[in-house]
Design a protein around this motif. Structure first.
Motif, PDB file in Angstrom:
ATOM      1  N   PRO B 149      21.322  12.079  -8.212  1.00  0.00           N
ATOM      2  CA  PRO B 149      19.859  12.088  -8.068  1.00  0.00           C
ATOM      3  C   PRO B 149      19.158  11.441  -9.265  1.00  0.00           C
ATOM      4  O   PRO B 149      19.736  11.309 -10.346  1.00  0.00           O
ATOM      5  N   ASN B 150      17.916  11.085  -9.058  1.00  0.00           N
ATOM      6  CA  ASN B 150      17.116  10.457 -10.107  1.00  0.00           C
ATOM      7  C   ASN B 150      16.935  11.399 -11.289  1.00  0.00           C
ATOM      8  O   ASN B 150      16.826  10.953 -12.431  1.00  0.00           O
ATOM      9  N   GLN B 154      17.240  10.643 -15.260  1.00  0.00           N
ATOM     10  CA  GLN B 154      16.208  10.970 -16.254  1.00  0.00           C
ATOM     11  C   GLN B 154      16.792  11.800 -17.386  1.00  0.00           C
ATOM     12  O   GLN B 154      16.336  11.712 -18.524  1.00  0.00           O
ATOM     13  N   LYS B 155      17.797  12.593 -17.061  1.00  0.00           N
ATOM     14  CA  LYS B 155      18.383  13.447 -18.092  1.00  0.00           C
ATOM     15  C   LYS B 155      19.247  12.633 -19.055  1.00  0.00           C
ATOM     16  O   LYS B 155      19.174  12.822 -20.274  1.00  0.00           O
ATOM     17  N   ILE B 156      20.065  11.699 -18.526  1.00  0.00           N
ATOM     18  CA  ILE B 156      21.001  11.012 -19.420  1.00  0.00           C
ATOM     19  C   ILE B 156      20.377   9.793 -20.100  1.00  0.00           C
ATOM     20  O   ILE B 156      20.752   9.454 -21.209  1.00  0.00           O
ATOM     21  N   GLU B 160      14.938   4.815 -20.560  1.00  0.00           N
ATOM     22  CA  GLU B 160      15.149   3.832 -19.496  1.00  0.00           C
ATOM     23  C   GLU B 160      14.577   4.326 -18.179  1.00  0.00           C
ATOM     24  O   GLU B 160      13.910   3.596 -17.446  1.00  0.00           O
ATOM     25  N   ALA B 161      14.838   5.620 -17.883  1.00  0.00           N
ATOM     26  CA  ALA B 161      14.404   6.188 -16.607  1.00  0.00           C
ATOM     27  C   ALA B 161      12.888   6.211 -16.525  1.00  0.00           C
ATOM     28  O   ALA B 161      12.315   5.911 -15.471  1.00  0.00           O
ATOM     29  N   ALA B 162      12.237   6.544 -17.639  1.00  0.00           N
ATOM     30  CA  ALA B 162      10.774   6.576 -17.643  1.00  0.00           C
ATOM     31  C   ALA B 162      10.221   5.199 -17.325  1.00  0.00           C
ATOM     32  O   ALA B 162       9.287   5.048 -16.527  1.00  0.00           O
ATOM     33  N   ARG B 167       7.697   1.647 -13.335  1.00  0.00           N
ATOM     34  CA  ARG B 167       7.680   0.380 -12.599  1.00  0.00           C
ATOM     35  C   ARG B 167       7.668   0.634 -11.101  1.00  0.00           C
ATOM     36  O   ARG B 167       6.919   0.021 -10.342  1.00  0.00           O
ATOM     37  N   ARG B 168       8.490   1.587 -10.679  1.00  0.00           N
ATOM     38  CA  ARG B 168       8.572   1.880  -9.239  1.00  0.00           C
ATOM     39  C   ARG B 168       7.273   2.515  -8.734  1.00  0.00           C
ATOM     40  O   ARG B 168       6.827   2.234  -7.623  1.00  0.00           O
TER      41      ARG B 168
END
Lengths: 401, 213
Positions: B149-150, B154-156, B160-162, B167-168
Motif C-alpha cells: 500500500p501507499n 510513505q513510511k519507508i 519521496e512519497a510526499a 504530484r498525483r
C-alpha cells in the motif's frame, strides 16, 4: 644460493620444453644447472585468499624461486561487453558498477563520459563538481582498502585492514545516503547525476573530509618505518620504467616507476583543470613505491575534495531536456577515458544509429597492469609473489569482465 | 634502532584500542542483528508495486505499459497485460497487469524500473532480509507478494512519497477541473443544442404553420 647470484648465473633465454607448452619466444630463467634441481609446479589459486578473487597463477618453482609464472584468468567472465551491446545505453550503467566493484562511481563516469562524447551532451556545472567529489571519495576508499589488503598479504593479519575498512565504511555510508547503495551506486546519468546532493549531505561530507587527514596520519604512523614492511617491500617486484611504458601499464603502478602520466592532468576531463593537486611519482618501481604512491594519492584526493566542496555551486544537476532513456546516437564512435583509482579506464563505443551500441569495449586498467606480473615476479620467492600481486591492485570483476 | 618502527606502530594500535572505548569515531562495530543502523532514506533493495486504497487488485497503479520490462537491464520483470480495463485514480479506463512477476534472484537493484515508470507504480523497498529455502518459487515474486500500500511507501521513503503524492494530487485536481470544465462545456453545448432544437422546433412550427396559412 641467494636469489641475486642465481639471477646473474642463469641466462635469460628460451627453455625449449617450456616454450612448447606456453608458446615459444617467452624468456624465462633456466633452472639452476649446478644443483640439478627439479622444477616444481604450483597452482596458486583460483580459490586462494591472496589472489584477490578468482585468479590463478601457475607458478614453476626452482626450490623457493619462481622461474615461470603464468597468470590464468577468466573465472569471473560474465560477458559484460556483449551484454552491453544487447542492452540500451541506459541499461549498461548498472553493469559498469560491477566491473571494478570497489569503485562504481568512477566506472559510471568513464562510461557516461564516452556516451556524452558520442551524443554531444553538455554537463551542468554542479554535476561536474559532484562527479569530482564522488570520484575522489572513491579513489580514497579504494586506496585505503588496497593498502589494507597489501598489508594483509604480508601477514599483518587484520589490524591495518580493519582500520582501512573503518574509514572506507564511512565513505560508503555517504554513497548510500545519496545514491541508495553502498557499492553498486548506479548514480551517474548522461548529462548529469540521478539525484542532487542535499546540503546536509555536503555538510556531512565536509566533516568527514576534515577528519580524513587524521586517518592518513594514523595509518602512516602505524606503518611508516616498520622494519618488517620495509624488508618485505623494498626492492621487491621491481617494474622498470621502460617495461612499464611499453606494456601499457597505467595508474599508480606506472607513476611508481617514475613516469609522470595522470589522465586527470593529461586529458583534464571534467573540471580537473580547476583544482590544484600534485601527482606523486616513485623512483624505484618496487612494491614499497607502489604502496607509498597510494598513501600520497590519498592526501592529494583530500586536497581536491576540500577545494571541490568549497567551490561547489548551486544549480540544476541535469538539463531537463537531456534525453536519458531511449538514446539513439548518430552513427559514429567515441572513446571516453578517465583516471580510475587503478589506472586508465576507457570505454570505446561505436554507434550504428540504433538503440544499442554496435560495439562496446572496456579498456580495463587491472587486466593490462596484470600482464607484466611474470616480469616482476621472476626470481622472487612465493611469499614475495603474493605481495607483488597485492601491489598491482586487481579486482577480478574488471580483469575478467 | 632496529624495531623502532614496529614499536611506534604498536603504540598506534594501543591508542586505537583504548580509543575504541571512548571515541565514537573508532567504535564502529554494530552488534547485528540485535542492533541495527538505521538505513538512509535513499536506500534501495528490491522493487515493489504500489496500490492506492485497501484493495491491492483494484488500487494497483500499474497499467502494464511494459516500459520497465523493456528497460530492466537483467530483464527480470515479466508482465502480461489484461484484456479488460479498470479505472485508474483519475477515473480513466486503463489496462492492468494480469501477471506481474519479478525474479528477485535476477534483479540487481539498480532502480532503473523506478526511474522510467511514468505512473509512479513501482518503487524500491528497503527490506533486505529476504533469504528463503525455496529457491524457485520463493524467489519469484508475483503480484500478490509485490503489491504494497501507499502508506508503506510513505513510511519507508517519507520525502519521496510526499513529493509523489503532491504530484498525483495535482494531477487529480487538474483532471477533475478539466472534467468539470468539459462537463460544463458539454452542458453548455447541450443547452445550446437544446435551445437550437427548440428554436428549430419553433421555427419548424412556424414553418409548419406557414403552408397552412
Amino acid at each position: 644460493m641467494s636469489g641475486k647470484s642465481m639471477m646473474e648465473e642463469s641466462a635469460i633465454g628460451l627453455d625449449e620444453q617450456m616454450g612448447a607448452t606456453y608458446g615459444a619466444g617467452r624468456h624465462t630463467l633456466k633452472p639452476d644447472a649446478e644443483h640439478e634441481s627439479q622444477i616444481l609446479e604450483v597452482a596458486i589459486g583460483p580459490q586462494h585468499p591472496s589472489t584477490h578473487g578468482v585468479f590463478r597463477m601457475d607458478v614453476q618453482l626452482d626450490g623457493e624461486r619462481v622461474v615461470r609464472l603464468k597468470p590464468v584468468f577468466g573465472y569471473l567472465h560474465r560477458n559484460h561487453e556483449k551484454i552491453a551491446e544487447n542492452a540500451a545505453y541506459l541499461a549498461a550503467i548498472p553493469y559498469t558498477d560491477r566491473l571494478d566493484y570497489l569503485c562504481s562511481m568512477t566506472n559510471n563516469w568513464g562510461y557516461v563520459l564516452a556516451v556524452e562524447k558520442l551524443v554531444g551532451i553538455a554537463v551542468p556545472e554542479r554535476t561536474e563538481y559532484i562527479r569530482v567529489i564522488m570520484a575522489e571519495l572513491t579513489r580514497f576508499q579504494n586506496h585505503s582498502a588496497l593498502v589494507g589488503f597489501l598489508l594483509q598479504d604480508m601477514g599483518a593479519s587484520g589490524t591495518p585492514l580493519m582500520y582501512a575498512f573503518r574509514e572506507r565504511e564511512k565513505i560508503l555510508d555517504l554513497f548510500e545516503a545519496v545514491s541508495g547503495a553502498r557499492m553498486m551506486c548506479n548514480y551517474l546519468r548522461f548529462g548529469g547525476v540521478r539525484v542532487d546532493c542535499t546540503p546536509e549531505w555536503l555538510e556531512e561530507t565536509r566533516q568527514l573530509v576534515g577528519r580524513l587527514p587524521r586517518f592518513v596520519d594514523e595509518f602512516e604512523r602505524l606503518l611508516r618505518g616498520n622494519e618488517i614492511l620495509m624488508a618485505r617491500t623494498q626492492g621487491v617486484g621491481v617494474l622498470p620504467r621502460e617495461l612499464a611504458v611499453s606494456a601499457g601499464v597505467t595508474g599508480p603502478m606506472l607513476r611508481a616507476s617514475g613516469v609522470n602520466y595522470d589522465i586527470r592532468k593529461v586529458d583534464r576531463y571534467g573540471i580537473y583543470d580547476r583544482f590544484k593537486f600534485r601527482v606523486p611519482l616513485g623512483e624505484h618501481g618496487d612494491v614499497y613505491d607502489r604502496y607509498m604512491m597510494r598513501v600520497l594519492e590519498m592526501r592529494e584526493s583530500i586536497a581536491i575534495l576540500e577545494q571541490a566542496l568549497k567551490e561547489i555551486p548551486d544549480g540544476p544537476v541535469q538539463d531537463p531536456k537531456t534525453k536519458v532513456r531511449g538514446l539513439r546516437p548518430k552513427v559514429g564512435e567515441a572513446y571516453g577515458r578517465i583516471e580510475s583509482p587503478k589506472g586508465e579506464l576507457g570505454f570505446y563505443l561505436i554507434s550504428d544509429g540504433t538503440m544499442n551500441p554496435y560495439r562496446y569495449r572496456v579498456r580495463p586498467p587491472c587486466l593490462i597492469n596484470l600482464t607484466i606480473l611474470e616480469d616482476m615476479c621472476l626470481g622472487l620467492s612465493v611469499a614475495d609473489v603474493v605481495v607483488t600481486l597485492g601491489s598491482v591492485d586487481i579486482v577480478m570483476g574488471e580483469v575478467d569482465r | 634502532m632496529l624495531g623502532e618502527g614496529i614499536v611506534k606502530g604498536l603504540i598506534e594500535t594501543a591508542r586505537n584500542f583504548v580509543g575504541s572505548y571512548v571515541d565514537k569515531d573508532r567504535l564502529v562495530t554494530v552488534q547485528y542483528p540485535e542492533e541495527r543502523n538505521p538505513l538512509p532514506e535513499a536506500a534501495r533493495n528490491f522493487p515493489f508495486l504500489l496500490y492506492d486504497g485497501d484493495d491491492p487488485e483494484a488500487g494497483l497503479r500499474c497499467v502494464s505499459c511494459h516500459i520497465c520490462e523493456k528497460e530492466c537491464p537483467p530483464r527480470c520483470i515479466h508482465i502480461e497485460k489484461s484484456t479488460d480495463k479498470k479505472p485508474d485514480f483519475v477515473g480513466k479506463q486503463q489496462f492492468y497487469p494480469k501477471v506481474f512477476n519479478i525474479d528477485v534472484s535476477v534483479c540487481m537493484s539498480c532502480q532503473i524500473c523506478v526511474e522510467v515508470c511514468p505512473f509512479d507504480a513501482i518503487r524500491m523497498d528497503k527490506e533486505f532480509e529476504l533469504s528463503t529455502d525455496d529457491r524457485f518459487g520463493g524467489l519469484l515474486w508475483t503480484k500478490k507478494e509485490l503489491a504494497k500500500p501507499n502508506e508503506y511507501y510513505q513510511k519507508i521513503h517519507p520525502m519521496e512519497a510526499a513529493e509523489t503524492d503532491a504530484r498525483r494530487a495535482e494531477e487529480l485536481k487538474q483532471t477533475q477541473a478539466k472534467a468539470a470544465a468539459a462537463a460544463a462545456a458539454a452542458a453548455a453545448k447541450a443547452a445550446e443544442a437544446a435551445k437550437a432544437a427548440e428554436a428549430a422546433k419553433a421555427g419548424n412550427g412556424a414553418a409548419g404553420k406557414e403552408p397552412s396559412a
